[in-house]
Design an enzyme around this catalytic site. Structure first.
Site, PDB file in Angstrom:
ATOM      1  N   SER A  68     -14.625   0.676 -35.934  1.00 52.22           N
ATOM      2  CA  SER A  68     -13.355   0.483 -35.490  1.00 52.22           C
ATOM      3  C   SER A  68     -12.982  -0.292 -34.436  1.00 52.22           C
ATOM      4  O   SER A  68     -11.742  -0.721 -34.218  1.00 52.22           O
ATOM      5  CB  SER A  68     -12.577   1.794 -35.598  1.00 52.22           C
ATOM      6  N   SER A  79     -10.126   0.766 -37.409  1.00 49.25           N
ATOM      7  CA  SER A  79      -8.954   1.083 -37.155  1.00 49.25           C
ATOM      8  C   SER A  79      -8.199   0.444 -36.057  1.00 49.25           C
ATOM      9  O   SER A  79      -6.946   0.611 -35.918  1.00 49.25           O
ATOM     10  CB  SER A  79      -8.893   2.563 -37.267  1.00 49.25           C
TER      11      SER A  79
END
EC number: 6.3.5.7
Length: 406
Positions: free
Chosen positions: A86, A62
């Site tokens: 992430s 992310s």
């Protein structure tokens, strides 16, 4: 959901960086609430990989905005949140270094929770030295974070960490270092390009004098389903606080009070966040809790034991009945491929499966670092993992490997 929200305080890691003289130059784009592995689930739109703009590729998620900022030379280092890879996956896609410390090393105070037992603040930088500089500043005990490693135990870990690190600190080669290659990470979805880079990494370590040994971690194939069950269950609980009443977005539709909660969440959350909340809520319902959530927690414990069984260093968190393993460190790929094309992501299930290389480290709470090692057209990163608490040792080995690679 938090578009117009301004936090009344800084996160502890940001405060520590400010106190040390760092300049915070801006915020970076990311998947909403850290949910995604391609950085396309953002209210601001997707992040484009800056490595080559001729064909738009994902930056990874992310924390793709942080990786892209470092890769584009907009900053020396950037922070990200690593719940299941992430920080390390974007680092691999963008050709930078991405480091996930041991769970509890860096304070999570001020980090918006996705999955409490998995979330770790990570660092992205061009070099391991830059990464280490930031780590040395933010890896402090914080009484505001109940998961922060206590000072006494932190000192014990540091002593063991520095002791192992010193064995190769002043040596030109890595003779005496044993590197494990877990066979369970050789999955069907690995691209030929990544396998080739992995083999080159093994060969490079051999040339530096390290001993390469095959190791087995039989419960690692359970990591993907266990991770998504645990993470989504925790997310559904954590995101319940965004109800339109206390802070953040509130629907302006005039409805009866009992509908404000559902309308606000339907309008304020993106599609991927809603999907994960629904799945997580289902996991925690009566019946499903016993058949999914509890077995996932048991699988997590077995995966932690797998790591403990392959490392030579004992896990000081739970070293009762410790049996010494065969490796100081593990070498695996960071992702199953190089950066995918932005408009060709495939099915959501495929996106979830992209985390298969990174999320076992989060389930075990151990440190992991991605370094750029090779490329076809786009960069491909390799990942080094070590026992819980041996963060500086891990960085020192990554530094030697990266320097020799350059």
């Amino acid at each position: 959901m938090l578009k117009d929200f301004t936090s009344p305080y800084d996160a502890t890691v940001v405060r520590l960086l400010n106190d040390a003289g760092a300049l915070i130059v801006g915020k970076t784009n990311m998947d909403e609430f850290g949910m995604g592995s391609a950085n396309v689930h953002s209210v601001y739109g997707p992040v484009v990989n800056p490595y080559d703009l001729s064909d738009k590729r994902v930056a990874g998620g992310s924390s793709g905005g942080s990786a892209a900022s470092v890769a584009a030379n907009m900053c020396r280092a950037a922070l990200g949140s690593d719940t299941g890879g992430s920080v390390r996956m974007p680092a691999s896609y963008c050709g930078v270094v991405g480091f996930k410390p041991s769970y509890g090393r860096c304070s999570r105070n001020g980090l918006i929770s996705y999955a409490n037992s998995l979330d770790t603040i990570g660092i992205l930088a061009k070099t391991v030295n830059d990464c280490s500089d930031v780590y040395n500043i933010i890896s402090e005990y914080d009484e505001l974070d109940p998961t922060s490693i206590p000072v006494e135990f932190r000192n014990e870990l540091d002593e063991k960490d520095n002791e192992l690190k010193s064995k190769w600190q002043d040596k030109e080669d890595l003779s005496g270092l044993v590197v494990g290659i877990p066979q369970e990470f050789y999955v069907d979805s690995l691209s030929d390009k990544v396998v080739d880079v992995w083999r080159k990494g093994i060969e490079k370590l051999k040339n530096l004098g390290a001993e390469i040994v095959p190791v087995s971690m039989p419960h690692v194939p359970l990591a993907l389903p266990a991770y998504y069950i645990i993470a989504l269950a925790e997310a559904s609980s954590n995101l319940a606080r965004f109800d339109g009443m206390k802070y953040g977005y509130r629907s302006k539709e005039e409805e009866e009070d009992q509908l404000l909660f559902s309308i606000t969440r339907s309008q304020g959350f993106g599609a991927e966040v809603q999907r994960r909340i629904l799945l997580g809520t289902h996991v925690l319902t009566a019946g499903t809790y016993e058949t999914l959530f509890l077995p996932a927690q048991k699988a997590r414990r077995l995966i932690q034991q797998d790591f403990d069984n392959v490392f030579k260093q004992p896990n000081l968190l739970h070293n009762q009945g410790f049996t010494q393993g065969s490796a100081h460190i593990l070498l695996i790929p960071s992702a199953t491929s190089d950066a995918p094309i932005l408009n060709n992501r495939g099915e959501l299930v495929t996106e979830y499966m992209n985390d298969v290389m990174t999320l076992p480290a989060n389930l075990a709470g151990i440190p992991a670092i991605t370094i750029p090692f090779g490329q076809d057209k786009y960069p491909i990163g390799l990942q080094l993992l070590s026992q819980y608490g041996y963060d500086q040792f891990l960085q020192s080995i990554a530094q030697k490997l990266l320097i020799k690679t350059d």
